[in-house]
Design a protein around this motif. Structure first.
Motif, PDB file in Angstrom:
ATOM      1  N   ASN A  45      90.105  49.786 -67.512  1.00  0.00           N
ATOM      2  CA  ASN A  45      91.643  49.283 -66.871  1.00  0.00           C
ATOM      3  C   ASN A  45      92.390  49.568 -67.629  1.00  0.00           C
ATOM      4  O   ASN A  45      93.444  49.912 -67.958  1.00  0.00           O
ATOM      5  N   GLY A  46      92.626  51.122 -67.298  1.00  0.00           N
ATOM      6  CA  GLY A  46      93.866  51.767 -67.079  1.00  0.00           C
ATOM      7  C   GLY A  46      93.858  52.789 -68.196  1.00  0.00           C
ATOM      8  O   GLY A  46      95.240  53.880 -68.059  1.00  0.00           O
ATOM      9  N   MET A  47      93.140  52.628 -68.894  1.00  0.00           N
ATOM     10  CA  MET A  47      93.781  53.740 -70.298  1.00  0.00           C
ATOM     11  C   MET A  47      92.039  55.095 -70.671  1.00  0.00           C
ATOM     12  O   MET A  47      91.017  53.653 -70.621  1.00  0.00           O
ATOM     13  N   PHE A  48      91.969  55.695 -71.425  1.00  0.00           N
ATOM     14  CA  PHE A  48      90.926  55.967 -71.682  1.00  0.00           C
ATOM     15  C   PHE A  48      91.005  55.941 -73.354  1.00  0.00           C
ATOM     16  O   PHE A  48      92.230  56.661 -74.052  1.00  0.00           O
ATOM     17  N   GLU A  49      90.032  55.076 -73.116  1.00  0.00           N
ATOM     18  CA  GLU A  49      90.414  55.199 -75.043  1.00  0.00           C
ATOM     19  C   GLU A  49      88.829  55.570 -75.407  1.00  0.00           C
ATOM     20  O   GLU A  49      87.584  56.011 -74.608  1.00  0.00           O
ATOM     21  N   PHE A  87      90.362  64.728 -79.795  1.00  0.00           N
ATOM     22  CA  PHE A  87      91.213  64.679 -78.138  1.00  0.00           C
ATOM     23  C   PHE A  87      92.521  63.933 -78.602  1.00  0.00           C
ATOM     24  O   PHE A  87      93.918  64.417 -77.574  1.00  0.00           O
ATOM     25  N   LEU A  88      92.653  62.403 -79.233  1.00  0.00           N
ATOM     26  CA  LEU A  88      93.393  61.762 -78.608  1.00  0.00           C
ATOM     27  C   LEU A  88      94.708  62.569 -79.875  1.00  0.00           C
ATOM     28  O   LEU A  88      96.648  62.509 -79.147  1.00  0.00           O
ATOM     29  N   ASP A  92      97.330  62.585 -76.828  1.00  0.00           N
ATOM     30  CA  ASP A  92      99.103  61.153 -77.262  1.00  0.00           C
ATOM     31  C   ASP A  92      99.657  60.999 -77.002  1.00  0.00           C
ATOM     32  O   ASP A  92     100.062  61.521 -78.389  1.00  0.00           O
ATOM     33  N   ASN A  93     100.929  61.963 -76.036  1.00  0.00           N
ATOM     34  CA  ASN A  93     101.855  62.085 -76.003  1.00  0.00           C
ATOM     35  C   ASN A  93     103.087  61.330 -76.717  1.00  0.00           C
ATOM     36  O   ASN A  93     103.959  61.212 -77.665  1.00  0.00           O
ATOM     37  N   ASP A  94     102.901  59.706 -76.037  1.00  0.00           N
ATOM     38  CA  ASP A  94     103.837  58.899 -77.106  1.00  0.00           C
ATOM     39  C   ASP A  94     103.358  58.402 -78.491  1.00  0.00           C
ATOM     40  O   ASP A  94     104.011  57.343 -78.962  1.00  0.00           O
ATOM     41  N   LYS A  98      95.463  55.642 -77.053  1.00  0.00           N
ATOM     42  CA  LYS A  98      95.107  55.604 -75.907  1.00  0.00           C
ATOM     43  C   LYS A  98      96.102  56.646 -75.271  1.00  0.00           C
ATOM     44  O   LYS A  98      96.595  56.849 -75.355  1.00  0.00           O
ATOM     45  N   ILE A  99      95.275  57.382 -74.548  1.00  0.00           N
ATOM     46  CA  ILE A  99      95.551  58.079 -73.223  1.00  0.00           C
ATOM     47  C   ILE A  99      95.631  57.811 -71.926  1.00  0.00           C
ATOM     48  O   ILE A  99      94.636  56.841 -71.235  1.00  0.00           O
ATOM     49  N   SER A 100      96.589  57.834 -71.324  1.00  0.00           N
ATOM     50  CA  SER A 100      96.504  57.363 -70.097  1.00  0.00           C
ATOM     51  C   SER A 100      96.706  58.254 -69.373  1.00  0.00           C
ATOM     52  O   SER A 100      96.475  59.407 -69.234  1.00  0.00           O
ATOM     53  N   ARG A 101      96.693  58.082 -67.730  1.00  0.00           N
ATOM     54  CA  ARG A 101      96.330  58.289 -66.550  1.00  0.00           C
ATOM     55  C   ARG A 101      97.985  59.832 -66.404  1.00  0.00           C
ATOM     56  O   ARG A 101      97.279  60.919 -66.676  1.00  0.00           O
TER      57      ARG A 101
END
Length: 214
Positions: A45-49, A87-88, A92-94, A98-101
């Motif tokens: 889905n484009g995010m690491f969750e 890990f998050l 998770d900088n923003d 969630k963790i993006s590419r």
């Protein structure tokens, strides 16, 4: 039921305290780290969750014949959720939960200049050491071909045993088993190699091709 990234608790620092020099990540590294994101993103889905970790856990349980209602599975599910939370906090900088590419690329980029495995980011060391233990099903400190193949089959049914065996033999340097030091060697190469890294192709879960030296 050991599983990658789920066997330890992490004491992590805030990612805000880490200065990331994105320019230090080469194009080759960016490509490797981007493809590793695709490994983490189980549902695509484009995010690491956290659900991606649970989905991977279920795949391994199915291969190893473990019921999702078993105490062992429930315990690992709880550990997986706690691990993702740790890990998050680091990746998770923003702050969107969630963790993006790009966040994965930045997170891996923190380790690109480590001269030794021991100098890699501590959280990453703990994750990779846990990853090794997830491969080492019988806990004897060595990963056999059968253990490696069984773990990989939990994630990818398409690659042939020949392909997977080629990579196993490369990691083990032709031996029947590999130990933690062998695994640490390829992990360090994976993270720090500025150009093409054959290690990336040798890691479990990756889009695998026979290594030319295998």
């Amino acid at each position: 039921l050991p599983v990658a990234y789920t066997s330890v608790s992490f004491c992590s620092s805030s990612s805000a305290a880490v200065i990331i020099n994105i320019m230090s990540v080469t194009d080759a590294q960016r490509k490797r780290f981007s493809e590793m994101f695709d490994v983490f993103d189980e549902d695509g889905n484009g995010m690491f969750e956290v659900d991606d970790l649970i989905l991977g856990l279920k795949k391994i349980a199915a291969v190893r014949g473990l019921s999702e209602d078993s105490p062992a599975f429930k315990e690992q599910e709880a550990v997986s959720r706690a691990t993702y939370s740790a890990f998050l906090k680091d990746a998770d900088n923003d702050g969107d939960g969630k963790i993006s590419r790009e966040e994965i690329i930045q997170w891996f980029g923190k380790n690109t200049h480590a001269p030794r495995y021991e100098d890699l980011w501590p959280l990453y060391q703990q994750m990779m050491n846990a990853f090794f233990r997830s491969l080492d099903v019988d806990g004897n400190g060595l990963v056999s071909w059968d253990e490696y193949r069984q773990y990989y089959r939990g994630f990818d049914q398409k690659n042939s045993d020949e392909n997977v065996k080629n990579h196993f033999m490369w990691i083990s340097k032709g031996k029947d088993e590999f130990d933690l030091s062998d695994f640490q060697r390829i992990i360090h190469d994976y993270v720090t190699a500025p150009g093409h890294s054959p290690t990336y192709d040798a890691l479990p879960h990756c889009h695998m091709k026979p290594h030319p030296s295998a």
